[in-house]
Design a protein around this motif. Structure first.
Motif, PDB file in Angstrom:
ATOM      1  N   ARG A  75       0.884  -1.129  -0.051  1.00 23.55           N
ATOM      2  CA  ARG A  75      -0.094   0.042  -0.189  1.00 23.55           C
ATOM      3  C   ARG A  75       0.803   1.142  -0.006  1.00 23.55           C
ATOM      4  NH1 ARG A  75      -5.074  -1.379   1.336  1.00 23.55           N
ATOM      5  NH2 ARG A  75      -5.463  -3.463   2.611  1.00 23.55           N
ATOM      6  N   PRO A  76       0.420   2.315  -0.735  1.00 25.16           N
ATOM      7  CA  PRO A  76       1.287   3.535  -0.749  1.00 25.16           C
ATOM      8  C   PRO A  76       1.045   4.221   0.719  1.00 25.16           C
ATOM      9  CG  PRO A  76      -0.873   4.095  -2.006  1.00 25.16           C
ATOM     10  CD  PRO A  76      -0.463   2.258  -1.876  1.00 25.16           C
ATOM     11  N   SER A  77       2.007   4.848   1.027  1.00 24.76           N
ATOM     12  CA  SER A  77       2.095   5.579   2.126  1.00 24.76           C
ATOM     13  C   SER A  77       2.804   7.071   2.387  1.00 24.76           C
ATOM     14  CB  SER A  77       2.805   4.490   3.610  1.00 24.76           C
ATOM     15  OG  SER A  77       2.960   5.324   4.702  1.00 24.76           O
ATOM     16  N   VAL A  78       2.240   7.756   2.854  1.00 25.70           N
ATOM     17  CA  VAL A  78       2.717   9.160   2.874  1.00 25.70           C
ATOM     18  C   VAL A  78       2.397   9.725   4.360  1.00 25.70           C
ATOM     19  CG1 VAL A  78       2.723  11.308   1.923  1.00 25.70           C
ATOM     20  CG2 VAL A  78       2.051   9.676   0.617  1.00 25.70           C
ATOM     21  N   ARG A  79       3.629   9.998   4.728  1.00 24.84           N
ATOM     22  CA  ARG A  79       3.553  10.510   6.390  1.00 24.84           C
ATOM     23  C   ARG A  79       4.472  11.986   6.185  1.00 24.84           C
ATOM     24  NH1 ARG A  79       5.678   5.515   7.212  1.00 24.84           N
ATOM     25  NH2 ARG A  79       7.772   6.429   8.046  1.00 24.84           N
ATOM     26  N   ALA A  80       3.618  12.892   7.141  1.00 26.67           N
ATOM     27  CA  ALA A  80       4.429  13.993   7.135  1.00 26.67           C
ATOM     28  C   ALA A  80       4.308  14.631   8.581  1.00 26.67           C
ATOM     29  CB  ALA A  80       3.873  15.024   6.284  1.00 26.67           C
ATOM     30  N   ASP A  81       5.227  15.537   8.973  1.00 25.49           N
ATOM     31  CA  ASP A  81       5.176  16.172  10.245  1.00 25.49           C
ATOM     32  C   ASP A  81       4.628  17.653  10.330  1.00 25.49           C
ATOM     33  OD1 ASP A  81       7.264  17.366   9.373  1.00 25.49           O
ATOM     34  OD2 ASP A  81       8.664  16.694  10.736  1.00 25.49           O
ATOM     35  N   GLY A  82       4.245  18.016   9.167  1.00 18.68           N
ATOM     36  CA  GLY A  82       3.771  19.310   9.131  1.00 18.68           C
ATOM     37  C   GLY A  82       2.804  19.396   7.793  1.00 18.68           C
TER      38      GLY A  82
END
Length: 223
Positions: free
Chosen positions: A89-96
């Motif tokens: 599965r594609p995953s995109v994580r960001a802290d802002g």
């Protein structure tokens, strides 16, 4: 252990289902008008920013494997069905604040050469030009029900996998604020067959051997 693999391209590059958890700078709120104004202001502040990508990796990831089965002289067609060992599965994580996940993947696609476009953003390029790389609603790849055929005797395992692309990113907004994160997706189906009695240089075949070849098999990694 012999390991042969075929790469099956679909229309464009295939992508799975987005994993939640991304903060999008274009998101609105369900609050009052002041909240919506704040959200719009934040969206304007982080639009047209710049991505910087690092630690880019490409690797074959095992998604399915069958139990080993021995074929006699002259070989034949495998019979054992594959079982799923990983769901990509594609995953995109960001802290802002960053653009939408599709925009993040569009930037990743351009950086890795999976997407050929002169457009700066997905909004500018349009979905057609981006192909399936940024399609967040594609189903995960099915395990191919077709059996593979070999012309030699051996102890065979059928396997499937995908080409996984992952990278860290930093996003700089025009107002000077920054965010960092990580994106991962997959691009192509892979199918193959291996012989537990012989060695192979294929990382995907070796991963399949760990699942299905006997610990004492000559081609089992670590034997």
């Amino acid at each position: 252990m012999r390991g042969t693999a075929g790469r099956a391209w679909t229309a464009g590059l295939v992508i799975g289902v987005l994993v939640a958890g991304l903060t999008a700078c274009t998101a609105d709120t369900d609050g009052d008008g002041a909240d919506r104004k704040t959200s719009r202001a934040a969206a304007e502040a982080c639009a047209d920013g710049t991505f910087t990508w690092s630690r880019i990796t490409r690797r074959d990831r095992l998604t399915g494997v069958s139990q080993a089965e021995r074929l006699g002289a002259g070989g034949g067609t495998t019979r054992n069905e594959m079982r799923r060992v990983h769901t990509p599965r594609p995953s995109v994580r960001a802290d802002g604040p960053v653009p939408s996940a599709a925009e993040v993947l569009f930037s990743l696609g351009k950086r890795t050469g999976e997407i050929e476009s002169d457009a700066r953003t997905l909004a500018e390029a349009g979905r057609g030009e981006a192909g399936a790389f940024t399609d967040l609603h594609r189903p995960v790849p099915k395990l191919d029900p077709d059996r593979l055929t070999t012309g030699t005797a051996g102890n065979f395992v059928q396997y499937a996998g995908v080409k996984e692309v992952a990278a860290d990113f930093r996003y700089a907004c025009p107002d000077g604020s920054t965010a960092s994160g990580h994106a991962r997706t997959w691009t192509v189906d892979i199918t193959g067959i291996l012989d537990c009695d012989e060695d192979t240089d294929s990382p995907l075949a070796r991963a399949a051997a760990r699942h299905s070849c006997e610990p004492t098999a000559p081609g089992r990694p670590g034997h």
